[in-house]
Enzyme design. Structure first.
Site, mmCIF file in Angstrom:
data_model
loop_
_atom_site.group_PDB
_atom_site.id
_atom_site.type_symbol
_atom_site.label_atom_id
_atom_site.label_comp_id
_atom_site.label_asym_id
_atom_site.label_seq_id
_atom_site.Cartn_x
_atom_site.Cartn_y
_atom_site.Cartn_z
ATOM 1 N N SER A 14 0.814 -1.220 0.000
ATOM 2 C CA SER A 14 0.000 0.000 0.000
ATOM 3 C C SER A 14 0.847 1.269 0.000
ATOM 4 O O SER A 14 1.795 1.415 0.777
ATOM 5 C CB SER A 14 -0.913 0.010 1.231
ATOM 6 O OG SER A 14 -1.577 1.262 1.286
ATOM 7 N N LYS A 63 -13.202 -4.531 3.346
ATOM 8 C CA LYS A 63 -14.084 -3.354 3.239
ATOM 9 C C LYS A 63 -15.520 -3.649 3.643
ATOM 10 O O LYS A 63 -16.219 -2.768 4.141
ATOM 11 C CB LYS A 63 -14.040 -2.800 1.812
ATOM 12 C CG LYS A 63 -12.690 -2.202 1.476
ATOM 13 C CD LYS A 63 -12.671 -1.592 0.113
ATOM 14 C CE LYS A 63 -11.242 -1.216 -0.236
ATOM 15 N NZ LYS A 63 -11.110 -0.507 -1.484
ATOM 16 N N ASP A 99 -13.870 5.430 -2.471
ATOM 17 C CA ASP A 99 -13.341 4.750 -3.668
ATOM 18 C C ASP A 99 -14.074 5.141 -4.944
ATOM 19 O O ASP A 99 -13.461 5.364 -5.987
ATOM 20 C CB ASP A 99 -13.470 3.228 -3.516
ATOM 21 C CG ASP A 99 -12.383 2.645 -2.640
ATOM 22 O OD1 ASP A 99 -11.298 3.253 -2.550
ATOM 23 O OD2 ASP A 99 -12.624 1.584 -2.047
ATOM 24 N N GLY A 120 -14.922 -8.752 -11.664
ATOM 25 C CA GLY A 120 -14.851 -8.872 -10.215
ATOM 26 C C GLY A 120 -16.142 -8.409 -9.568
ATOM 27 O O GLY A 120 -16.889 -7.616 -10.156
ATOM 28 N N TYR A 208 -2.562 -0.646 -8.753
ATOM 29 C CA TYR A 208 -1.628 0.404 -9.132
ATOM 30 C C TYR A 208 -0.197 -0.028 -8.841
ATOM 31 O O TYR A 208 0.037 -0.993 -8.112
ATOM 32 C CB TYR A 208 -1.946 1.706 -8.386
ATOM 33 C CG TYR A 208 -1.946 1.554 -6.880
ATOM 34 C CD1 TYR A 208 -3.124 1.255 -6.201
ATOM 35 C CD2 TYR A 208 -0.775 1.676 -6.141
ATOM 36 C CE1 TYR A 208 -3.130 1.094 -4.836
ATOM 37 C CE2 TYR A 208 -0.777 1.515 -4.766
ATOM 38 C CZ TYR A 208 -1.961 1.220 -4.123
ATOM 39 O OH TYR A 208 -1.957 1.043 -2.763
HETATM 40 P P1 NDP Z 1 -12.422 -8.044 -2.647
HETATM 41 O O1 NDP Z 1 -11.637 -9.055 -1.873
HETATM 42 O O2 NDP Z 1 -13.642 -7.456 -2.038
HETATM 43 O O3 NDP Z 1 -12.857 -8.709 -4.069
HETATM 44 C C1 NDP Z 1 -11.936 -9.385 -4.841
HETATM 45 C C2 NDP Z 1 -12.589 -9.829 -6.163
HETATM 46 O O4 NDP Z 1 -11.526 -10.372 -6.951
HETATM 47 C C3 NDP Z 1 -13.646 -10.920 -6.038
HETATM 48 O O5 NDP Z 1 -14.652 -10.694 -7.009
HETATM 49 C C4 NDP Z 1 -12.870 -12.211 -6.379
HETATM 50 O O6 NDP Z 1 -13.658 -13.201 -6.999
HETATM 51 C C5 NDP Z 1 -11.907 -11.668 -7.407
HETATM 52 N N1 NDP Z 1 -10.668 -12.441 -7.522
HETATM 53 C C6 NDP Z 1 -9.700 -12.584 -6.584
HETATM 54 N N2 NDP Z 1 -8.675 -13.336 -7.082
HETATM 55 C C7 NDP Z 1 -9.026 -13.618 -8.360
HETATM 56 C C8 NDP Z 1 -8.378 -14.363 -9.408
HETATM 57 N N3 NDP Z 1 -7.184 -14.921 -9.222
HETATM 58 N N4 NDP Z 1 -9.006 -14.482 -10.598
HETATM 59 C C9 NDP Z 1 -10.207 -13.891 -10.796
HETATM 60 N N5 NDP Z 1 -10.882 -13.194 -9.841
HETATM 61 C C10 NDP Z 1 -10.282 -13.068 -8.644
HETATM 62 O O7 NDP Z 1 -11.357 -6.911 -3.075
HETATM 63 P P2 NDP Z 1 -11.562 -5.330 -3.259
HETATM 64 O O8 NDP Z 1 -12.742 -5.094 -4.122
HETATM 65 O O9 NDP Z 1 -11.465 -4.646 -1.949
HETATM 66 O O10 NDP Z 1 -10.210 -4.930 -4.067
HETATM 67 C C11 NDP Z 1 -9.995 -5.438 -5.368
HETATM 68 C C12 NDP Z 1 -8.732 -4.843 -5.978
HETATM 69 O O11 NDP Z 1 -8.872 -3.436 -6.197
HETATM 70 C C13 NDP Z 1 -7.477 -5.027 -5.127
HETATM 71 O O12 NDP Z 1 -6.426 -5.405 -5.995
HETATM 72 C C14 NDP Z 1 -7.226 -3.641 -4.543
HETATM 73 O O13 NDP Z 1 -5.863 -3.428 -4.291
HETATM 74 C C15 NDP Z 1 -7.726 -2.753 -5.687
HETATM 75 N N6 NDP Z 1 -8.164 -1.406 -5.232
HETATM 76 C C16 NDP Z 1 -7.506 -0.291 -5.667
HETATM 77 C C17 NDP Z 1 -7.920 0.974 -5.276
HETATM 78 C C18 NDP Z 1 -7.204 2.176 -5.761
HETATM 79 O O14 NDP Z 1 -7.331 3.230 -5.141
HETATM 80 N N7 NDP Z 1 -6.491 2.111 -6.841
HETATM 81 C C19 NDP Z 1 -9.053 1.170 -4.370
HETATM 82 C C20 NDP Z 1 -9.709 -0.051 -4.033
HETATM 83 C C21 NDP Z 1 -9.250 -1.296 -4.420
HETATM 84 P P3 NDP Z 1 -14.490 -14.326 -6.132
HETATM 85 O O15 NDP Z 1 -15.785 -13.670 -5.738
HETATM 86 O O16 NDP Z 1 -14.664 -15.442 -7.099
HETATM 87 O O17 NDP Z 1 -13.620 -14.666 -4.960
#
Ligand code: NDP
Length: 263
Positions: A14, A63, A99, A120, A208
């Site tokens: 982070s 979250k 966000d 996702g 990022y």
């Molecule tokens: P969550 O844990 O809430 O959700 C993760 C999602 O990713 C789920 O839908 C999950 O699917 C899917 N997933 C995880 N691994 C895989 C994989 N290998 N292949 C396919 N799908 C996968 O995470 P968040 O929504 O909190 O965050 C998601 C991403 O966004 C993170 O990488 C985070 O760092 C980034 N982010 C960046 C921000 C920014 O400011 N730039 C702000 C917020 C988040 P399933 O339901 O099948 O498990």
């Protein structure tokens, strides 16, 4: 001195500590921002108060747990059930979501967005989908597993799993999965990614600080793409305004925070 932190698992990647400390330092605000590795989301609230925090950010995968931990949730976070910013208000935990507005800031140069595909279905996807719908954008969601898609169907999105996906054209495709965050995975099987990227104008990734395998595929096709850095900046500025209780001007926060992106 006030203390702030980010909670996540993983959390070492982070940039939030650099961003917020850059504001505190450059604006002479007496505070410090650290990071806390938290595996068990149900321990968020007690850990927050044990550390004596004035506020915090919450990242993957806590979250939704953060929403449940709050004494009160305000603004857009109430609509989506997802909290990324916590404030200690007289011993009560108050939750916000910055966000979605951060992402709207990030894509403001993308023109004529009418139809979006979100990869996702986690907390970030929920926030973005609800925000896009508020702007009357058509929202489609594809996720690896089916369980999390109900929420999106209920708010008016078209949803797919990898097995049921049907291709149409999109203006923007956004990766909100954590695939590519700590690994070299694509957010969906390659044949689906190929089809999606051959039928979109713009591409964005919430991740990022690296060119994810997904963005590498977009780059190969000369598509206009952006990673999550501007989203990070947008959500960070809004979170910092809450941390300092609006005692600093937004432009000042943004300028100071941007300096940390050069580090
Ligand atoms: P969550 O844990 O809430 O959700 C993760 C999602 O990713 C789920 O839908 C999950 O699917 C899917 N997933 C995880 N691994 C895989 C994989 N290998 N292949 C396919 N799908 C996968 O995470 P968040 O929504 O909190 O965050 C998601 C991403 O966004 C993170 O990488 C985070 O760092 C980034 N982010 C960046 C921000 C920014 O400011 N730039 C702000 C917020 C988040 P399933 O339901 O099948 O498990």
């Amino acid at each position: 001195m006030q203390l702030f932190s980010i909670f996540g698992d993983p959390v070492s990647h982070s940039r939030s500590p650099l961003m917020h400390n850059s504001v505190f330092k450059n604006c002479n605000y007496n505070a410090c921002y650290t990071r806390t590795h938290l595996e068990d989301g149900s321990r968020l609230k007690e850990t927050f108060f044990e550390l004596g925090l004035s506020g915090a950010n919450v990242t993957v995968p806590h979250k939704e747990a953060a929403f449940n931990a709050c004494d009160e949730v305000r603004g857009f976070a109430k609509t989506v059930g997802v909290v990324n910013t916590l404030i200690n208000e007289n011993g009560k935990l108050i939750g916000y979501n910055t966000d979605a507005d951060g992402f709207m800031y990030a894509i403001k140069e993308f023109q004529e967005i009418k139809k979006i595909l979100i990869l996702g279905a986690g907390g970030t996807a929920k926030a973005l989908a609800s925000r896009f719908l508020q702007e009357h954008i058509e929202v489609n969601v594809i996720n690896r597993s089916e369980g999390r898609l109900n929420y999106f169907e209920n708010i008016g999105c078209t949803t797919y799993t990898w097995q049921t996906f049907l291709q149409t054209d999109y203006d923007l495709v956004v990766n909100t999965t954590s695939a590519g965050l700590k690994d070299e995975e694509l957010p969906a099987p390659l044949d689906i990614i190929n089809t999606i990227l051959n039928n979109t104008s713009y591409v964005a990734d919430a991740i990022y600080g690296k060119l994810t395998p997904f963005l590498k595929e977009a780059k190969k096709r000369n598509l206009i793409y952006k990673d999550g850095a501007d989203m990070l900046l947008g959500q960070g500025v809004l979170a910092n305004e809450l941390f300092v209780n609006k005692t600093l001007a937004k432009e000042k926060i943004k300028n100071a925070m941007q300096k940390s992106f050069l580090l």
